[in-house]
Design a protein around this motif. Sequence first.
Motif, PDB file in Angstrom:
ATOM      1  N   SER A  26       4.510 -23.054  23.665  1.00  0.00           N
ATOM      2  CA  SER A  26       5.401 -21.574  23.705  1.00  0.00           C
ATOM      3  C   SER A  26       4.746 -20.604  24.451  1.00  0.00           C
ATOM      4  N   LEU A  27       3.641 -20.363  24.383  1.00  0.00           N
ATOM      5  CA  LEU A  27       2.899 -19.368  25.495  1.00  0.00           C
ATOM      6  C   LEU A  27       3.085 -19.565  26.686  1.00  0.00           C
ATOM      7  N   ILE A  28       3.237 -20.812  27.199  1.00  0.00           N
ATOM      8  CA  ILE A  28       3.389 -20.950  28.825  1.00  0.00           C
ATOM      9  C   ILE A  28       4.942 -20.786  28.802  1.00  0.00           C
ATOM     10  N   ILE A  29       5.788 -21.125  28.092  1.00  0.00           N
ATOM     11  CA  ILE A  29       7.289 -20.952  28.343  1.00  0.00           C
ATOM     12  C   ILE A  29       7.647 -19.382  28.209  1.00  0.00           C
ATOM     13  N   SER A  33      11.629 -17.683  32.055  1.00  0.00           N
ATOM     14  CA  SER A  33      12.975 -16.876  31.891  1.00  0.00           C
ATOM     15  C   SER A  33      13.776 -17.646  30.946  1.00  0.00           C
ATOM     16  N   PRO A  34      14.652 -16.931  30.130  1.00  0.00           N
ATOM     17  CA  PRO A  34      15.516 -17.597  29.285  1.00  0.00           C
ATOM     18  C   PRO A  34      16.246 -18.676  29.814  1.00  0.00           C
ATOM     19  N   ARG A  35      16.632 -18.785  30.953  1.00  0.00           N
ATOM     20  CA  ARG A  35      17.206 -19.724  31.724  1.00  0.00           C
ATOM     21  C   ARG A  35      16.181 -20.883  31.624  1.00  0.00           C
ATOM     22  N   ASP A  36      15.250 -20.599  32.007  1.00  0.00           N
ATOM     23  CA  ASP A  36      14.221 -21.899  32.161  1.00  0.00           C
ATOM     24  C   ASP A  36      13.938 -22.311  30.907  1.00  0.00           C
ATOM     25  N   TRP A  57      10.916 -15.947  22.528  1.00  0.00           N
ATOM     26  CA  TRP A  57      12.196 -15.074  22.694  1.00  0.00           C
ATOM     27  C   TRP A  57      11.958 -13.632  22.366  1.00  0.00           C
ATOM     28  N   GLU A  58      10.932 -13.325  21.983  1.00  0.00           N
ATOM     29  CA  GLU A  58      10.364 -12.056  21.528  1.00  0.00           C
ATOM     30  C   GLU A  58       9.782 -11.291  23.012  1.00  0.00           C
ATOM     31  N   SER A  59       9.473 -12.362  23.995  1.00  0.00           N
ATOM     32  CA  SER A  59       8.844 -12.070  25.194  1.00  0.00           C
ATOM     33  C   SER A  59       9.929 -11.664  26.279  1.00  0.00           C
ATOM     34  N   PHE A  60      11.262 -12.007  25.869  1.00  0.00           N
ATOM     35  CA  PHE A  60      12.261 -11.899  26.720  1.00  0.00           C
ATOM     36  C   PHE A  60      13.174 -10.750  26.144  1.00  0.00           C
ATOM     37  N   LEU A  61      12.746 -10.094  25.138  1.00  0.00           N
ATOM     38  CA  LEU A  61      13.385  -8.922  24.746  1.00  0.00           C
ATOM     39  C   LEU A  61      12.777  -7.749  25.412  1.00  0.00           C
ATOM     40  N   PRO A  62      13.529  -6.740  25.429  1.00  0.00           N
ATOM     41  CA  PRO A  62      13.031  -5.406  26.056  1.00  0.00           C
ATOM     42  C   PRO A  62      12.004  -4.666  25.195  1.00  0.00           C
ATOM     43  N   SER A  63      11.005  -4.165  25.876  1.00  0.00           N
ATOM     44  CA  SER A  63       9.924  -3.488  25.220  1.00  0.00           C
ATOM     45  C   SER A  63      10.694  -2.534  24.414  1.00  0.00           C
ATOM     46  N   SER A 105      18.595 -14.121  32.483  1.00  0.00           N
ATOM     47  CA  SER A 105      17.492 -13.517  33.013  1.00  0.00           C
ATOM     48  C   SER A 105      16.776 -12.721  31.901  1.00  0.00           C
ATOM     49  N   GLY A 106      17.559 -11.935  31.067  1.00  0.00           N
ATOM     50  CA  GLY A 106      17.000 -11.101  30.073  1.00  0.00           C
ATOM     51  C   GLY A 106      16.848  -9.723  30.478  1.00  0.00           C
ATOM     52  N   LYS A 107      17.294  -9.501  31.902  1.00  0.00           N
ATOM     53  CA  LYS A 107      17.348  -8.111  32.404  1.00  0.00           C
ATOM     54  C   LYS A 107      18.322  -7.002  31.624  1.00  0.00           C
ATOM     55  N   LYS A 108      17.835  -5.831  31.504  1.00  0.00           N
ATOM     56  CA  LYS A 108      18.559  -4.862  30.770  1.00  0.00           C
ATOM     57  C   LYS A 108      19.766  -4.421  31.766  1.00  0.00           C
ATOM     58  N   CYS A 109      21.094  -4.099  31.196  1.00  0.00           N
ATOM     59  CA  CYS A 109      22.173  -3.710  31.955  1.00  0.00           C
ATOM     60  C   CYS A 109      22.559  -2.615  31.071  1.00  0.00           C
TER      61      CYS A 109
END
Length: 273
Positions: A26-29, A33-36, A57-63, A105-109
């Motif tokens: 999990s740490l490696i993943i 990115s969310p896609r990966d 999934w928390e790592s993909f959420l914005p700070s 990608s998890g990027k904010k829009c």
Amino acid sequence: MDERKGQREVMCGNLDLGALPTYCISLIISFTSPRDACRLSLVSTDFNSATESDAVWESFLPSQYQALIPLSLSFSSKKQLYLRLCKNPLLIEARRKSFWLDRGSGKKCYMLSPRDLTIIWSVDTPWYWRWVPNPDARLFSPPCHAGFDEVAELLSVAGLKSVEGLVSRHAFTHDALQGLPCIQYLVYKVGNAYGFESYPVKLSVGVVGTEANDVHFPKARVDGWLEVEMGEFFNEECVNDGELEMSALEIEHLNPKGGLILQGIEIRAMTPN
């Protein structure tokens, strides 16, 4: 990859990644990115379990995402929260802006509503611009982000003086847009538009005090609106002062213009396909 007894051995050199504890996988993943992560979930049952972890999934959420989501928003896992933020943009700052996450990608829009823009002659001059209910206000999911209550309709002007949006560069720091090129789009409908046939509107993006112009053509969106690229901006990681200015104007030819319906300005990170 070797397959034994229904399980796959995921080899990295001489190391079998599948032999690692689930929390290590999990740490490696979480550094991908969310896609990966979705692709890696298909590798094996161990990887599938690891990618479902809240830590991933928390790592993909914005700070500071906790401050952005309403208390009424319920979710059973961080993955479910992530997917909801991709599908259901949130109205923020007194409903004058919306934000959502790019699914891959998890990027904010962001989208700036017309009320958050500076539109010359839109205040106390209803014969130039008028504010009308947004017909797509209920269609509030990507790629339609029309959850704003109102849109601005251009009735008639002799020259489009200015439609401007300002965003502090500090808004891009400490989140997923920092250190990435961003693209800004003007989102609109033409309705019974007139006066724009021969003289294009000038679009520009840049830091306040600078000037940048380019020529782009509109593209149809699946939500029925049109978007035209205003320009690109690279937000350097070490620079967070000043304001990003986006503008549209046509003042060289003072022929009558009207019929333009403005939904807002959208800011998206440039991401690979």
